[in-house]
Motif scaffolding. Structure first.
Motif: not given
Length: 217
Positions: A101-108, A183-185
């Protein structure tokens, strides 16, 4: 566009120095872990984190009222260590989902790696449990214990250990925030929100269900 920009060159860290880097340069360490999908020690750390969480639940659930100290230890080591990681995997999936929802880049999996290495202070918490169990035994896990009315020296030891455990918990949380940010940048503020959103959503869903049942009745 990413909120945090990183150099194209990948971070180089020796495997034996990864934990030192988590202490001295955590963002650099998490960048290395993320760039190289570094998973050495991953399951050992999740095993230990699962044990810590189960010992904590054993105390809050007052398992000492019904089980011996050796039974509690066996449950926490076997079930906590072997199955405790499932909770972290589910939470990682939720953080990845809300991070979108916040344009995070990390997967599980990348977020699971963050949690595993951020929880490495768990090792020290387990070490601190040894003298606590040796001194207080099953009283640690009972509802009506007299730990806070013991002789002054024993009380000071307990308060000191609890303070260190609290500090280690804060340390793990700070590492989680930095790791998620990397990770989520995302910014630090959004990373904290990303960590809290799954819990907020869970509480919101519970409240909605309670209200629905009240309306139906």
């Amino acid at each position: 566009m990413n909120e945090l920009e990183h150099p194209l060159k990948r971070t180089q860290i020796s495997e034996k120095d990864i934990f030192i880097k988590l202490l001295t340069s955590p963002r650099e360490a998490f960048k290395f872990i993320n760039d190289y999908k570094f998973e050495k020690y991953l399951y050992v750390l999740l095993f230990l984190a699962g044990m810590v969480r189960t010992f904590d639940r054993a105390s809050t659930k007052n398992m000492g009222d019904n089980y011996s100290i050796w039974t509690i230890i066996a449950i926490c080591v076997i079930f906590g260590g072997l199955f405790g990681w499932i909770t972290y995997y589910i939470y990682s999936a939720l953080v990845s989902w809300t991070g979108d929802w916040m344009n995070g880049k990390g997967d599980t999996q990348s977020i699971l790696r963050v949690f595993a290495y951020a929880f490495f202070p768990s090792i020290f918490i387990l070490i601190l449990l040894i003298p606590q169990i040796a001194i207080y035994g099953n009283e640690l896990f009972k509802s009506n214990n007299d730990l806070y009315s013991l002789a002054s020296t024993q009380s000071y030891i307990l308060y000191f250990i609890l303070f260190i455990e609290f500090a280690l918990g804060i340390w793990s949380f700070v590492l989680c925030v930095i790791g998620i940010s990397e990770v989520q940048q995302l910014s630090i503020g959004k990373s904290i929100l990303n960590l809290l959103l799954p819990a907020i959503l869970f509480v919101f869903i519970i409240l909605v269900l309670v209200l629905l049942f009240q309306v139906i009745e």
